[in-house]
Every structure is written in C-alpha cells, then in structure tokens.
Design an enzyme around this catalytic site. Structure first.
Site, PDB file in Angstrom:
ATOM      1  N   THR A  57      21.412 -25.883 -18.914  1.00  0.00           N
ATOM      2  CA  THR A  57      22.731 -25.637 -18.345  1.00  0.00           C
ATOM      3  C   THR A  57      23.334 -26.878 -17.686  1.00  0.00           C
ATOM      4  OG1 THR A  57      22.040 -23.373 -17.949  1.00  0.00           O
ATOM      5  CG2 THR A  57      23.846 -24.187 -16.600  1.00  0.00           C
TER       6      THR A  57
ATOM      7  N   GLY B 147      23.087 -14.558 -19.132  1.00  0.00           N
ATOM      8  CA  GLY B 147      22.244 -15.152 -18.101  1.00  0.00           C
ATOM      9  C   GLY B 147      22.945 -15.238 -16.759  1.00  0.00           C
TER      10      GLY B 147
ATOM     11  N   THR C 153      20.637 -23.576 -11.934  1.00  0.00           N
ATOM     12  CA  THR C 153      20.128 -23.826 -13.272  1.00  0.00           C
ATOM     13  C   THR C 153      18.667 -23.425 -13.303  1.00  0.00           C
ATOM     14  OG1 THR C 153      19.596 -25.518 -14.915  1.00  0.00           O
ATOM     15  CG2 THR C 153      19.694 -26.245 -12.633  1.00  0.00           C
TER      16      THR C 153
ATOM     17  N   GLU D  94      15.625 -20.482 -14.731  1.00  0.00           N
ATOM     18  CA  GLU D  94      15.270 -19.202 -15.318  1.00  0.00           C
ATOM     19  C   GLU D  94      16.285 -18.150 -14.892  1.00  0.00           C
ATOM     20  OE1 GLU D  94      11.573 -16.042 -15.370  1.00  0.00           O
ATOM     21  OE2 GLU D  94      11.261 -18.066 -14.586  1.00  0.00           O
TER      22      GLU D  94
END
Length: 333
Positions: A204, A234, A254, A256
């Site tokens: 990202t 996400g 940014t 998981e």
C-alpha cells in the site's frame, strides 16, 4: 514545533533479500514524492490537496501496490481501493472495487467533495467516476508482468502473498537471522484464514500532511493482496482503520488489513491523543504495540502542531518524512 510536516509510505514489510538497487529505487521514488509534497506545502496548498497530489503520484509508479502495479485478484484482474480524509471538518471519501479509474485516490476525493456519500464501491464507483469526467483506462493498464508472475506462483502454492508477515525471529529489531535471508521453516507455517502466506509482494501507499494553518489530512491507496478473492476489501478504504484525520492528527496505515480493521488502528492514534493526552509519537507506538496483537503493519502520522512520526512492527517499511524545520528522511529498514 509548528509549521508544515509530511510523511509518505510505500508499505510495511520488506523482504530482507530485496536487492540494494531495488531499495535505492524505492528511496528515490519516495524522495521525489516527498519533494513534490514539500513544494505544495510551501506554496500554501491545503493539506488535503497535498496528500491527494502525493498519493496520485505514488499510484502512477508501478513499483508500489497502488494504481499501475496493483496486486492481482485470483482471477488475474485489478480491484483498487483508496480513501482520503480532511481533518478540519472530518470530511472523508472512499472507494473500493475500482477497475478502470486511473487514480483511485482522486475518485475518493470526488466522493468526498462532489457526492452526498462517503463511500462508493464497484459499479457505483465506476459510474460516478465517469459522471465526474475522471480518466479511465482498460484494466490491463494496471497489470505488470512481474505481478502476473507473482500471481502464478501464488496460485501454484495456493497462497495469499504477503510481505509483512516475515517471521520475527533471531533479532528483536530486524526480525531475521544472520545468513538466512529472512527465510525459515517457521515462515512456511504462517497462515491467514487457513491459507499459507508467502513472501514478497509490494504494498500500500499513503501520505499524511499538516499545512501551515495546522490543518491535517490523510490519504491511502492500494491494490490489496495478491491472489485475493474477488470483492475482498481491506483496511485502506476504511475510515478509522487504514486512514484517519482530525483536528489533532492525520494517520495512514499499511500492513495486514484484517488486523488493522479489527484494531481501528488509525482512529486509535487520534483517540489516544484526544482522550489520554499522548503526543503523536507515543500514540503511534502504543497503538502498534497494544492494538495489532499478532498482526503486522505500520503507521505514518503528523500532528497539527507539526510533529511527524512513523512506527512498524515488521521487517522494514518504505517511508519518508519531512518538516519545516529541515528534517528530510527516507528509509526502508
């Protein structure tokens, strides 16, 4: 402190084996984008204009996972998502499932400024983009040969490709053992929702800024996960998770995404400042340490008084920051 400040990121989690020339390429891109943002801030552009400008530039470079160079879904297509937030009045805009709009972040900005809504997705987002006259291209424009190869490997391994879940072993700081290149048997056991996770994928992009009037803004954009299910959303477009801005700070996350969503990570930084009186650095460090649990990720943040900071709990994060006092830093590890 005081005055303008800016930070950018190109994703949390970096393969320790990433060749030096690729590391240098990332630093050059981040430096260029920082200078672009600095010039805009010095020209008295509002922070919200600056973060859109910088993230749009990051989207245009295939090195990172946003815009051209986005990760591919399990069907081999690109579905992008982005969000932007203006802290002055907590206005925000977000999009998901964007497949032909050249700049997802500019579409998110138009959702904020030109629609009665805060979030549009898939066909609705695409239709709105065309109504607003945004540039559209074929989905093939966003796909790179490197990502095609990566998707093939991911499919053969039946894995979702992450780059920020490199196991934290051997070293407290860097998280990889001498001589191993960061690889181990432990890595093979890492899973997400029952699927194995492999290394390395681009990540990202995001930008946070505070302008000379103390106005904060944040923007985040991504192509998501390599080999993700179609329709997966996400943290990046979710206000409070991947992006947040208030009159106190601006934050871009940014890493998981599922862990960041559960933690409402970006909003938590602002809440810690508002309700516990923490400074922005203390709040970022606390949120990453206490809220991500077993998840991996990172944050960049600025405060309304011109402080700028970052934090991460994985192996590296592509990032850069600068402020009116002359700080200019770009780093990977």
């Amino acid at each position: 402190m005081g005055g303008w400040a800016i930070a950018v990121h190109g994703g949390a989690g970096v393969d320790p084996r990433l060749p030096p020339h690729r590391q240098e390429e990332a630093k050059q891109i981040l430096s260029h984008c920082l200078r672009l943002g600095i010039s805009a801030l010095q020209s008295s552009l509002p922070a919200v204009d600056v973060v859109e400008l910088v993230v749009r530039e990051l989207e245009s470079n295939p090195f990172f996972n946003a815009g051209r160079g986005s990760a591919l879904t399990t069907k081999g297509t690109v579905e992008m998502e982005a969000s932007i937030m203006d802290g002055e009045k907590r206005r925000c805009g977000a999009v998901s499932g964007v497949s032909t709009v050249k700049s997802a972040i500019s579409l998110a900005r138009l959702v904020m400024d030109k629609s009665p809504h805060s979030y549009l997705a898939f066909d609705g987002a695409e239709e709105f983009a065309r109504q607003q006259g945004l540039e559209v291209v074929d989905n093939e424009f966003f796909i790179t040969e490197d990502n095609r190869k990566m998707l093939k490997l991911a499919k053969e391994a039946n894995s979702i490709v992450f780059d920020y879940r490199i196991p934290l072993i051997g070293r407290d700081s860097c998280g990889f053992e001498e001589g191993t290149g960061g690889m181990s048997a432990i890595e093979q056991a890492l899973q997400m929702n029952g699927l194995p996770i492999s290394v390395y994928a681009p990540e990202t992009v995001g930008c946070v800024a505070v302008d000379v009037l103390g106005r904060c803004a944040a923007a985040t954009s991504t192509g998501g996960l390599m080999n993700k299910m179609n329709g997966r959303i996400g943290d990046s477009p979710l206000i409070g998770a991947g992006t947040y801005a208030s009159d106190l700070c601006a934050v871009s996350a940014t890493g998981e995404g599922e862990a960041i969503i559960r933690a409402t990570l970006a909003r938590d930084v602002s809440a810690l400042m508002e309700y516990k009186g923490m400074g922005v650095k203390e709040a970022v460090d606390w949120a990453i340490r206490e809220r991500l649990e077993e998840g991996k990720g990172g944050l960049i943040a600025v405060s309304s008084n011109g402080d700028v900071t970052f934090g991460f709990n994985c192996v590296g994060m592509f990032r850069g920051c600068a402020n009116e006092d002359g700080i200019f830093e770009v780093g990977v590890w």
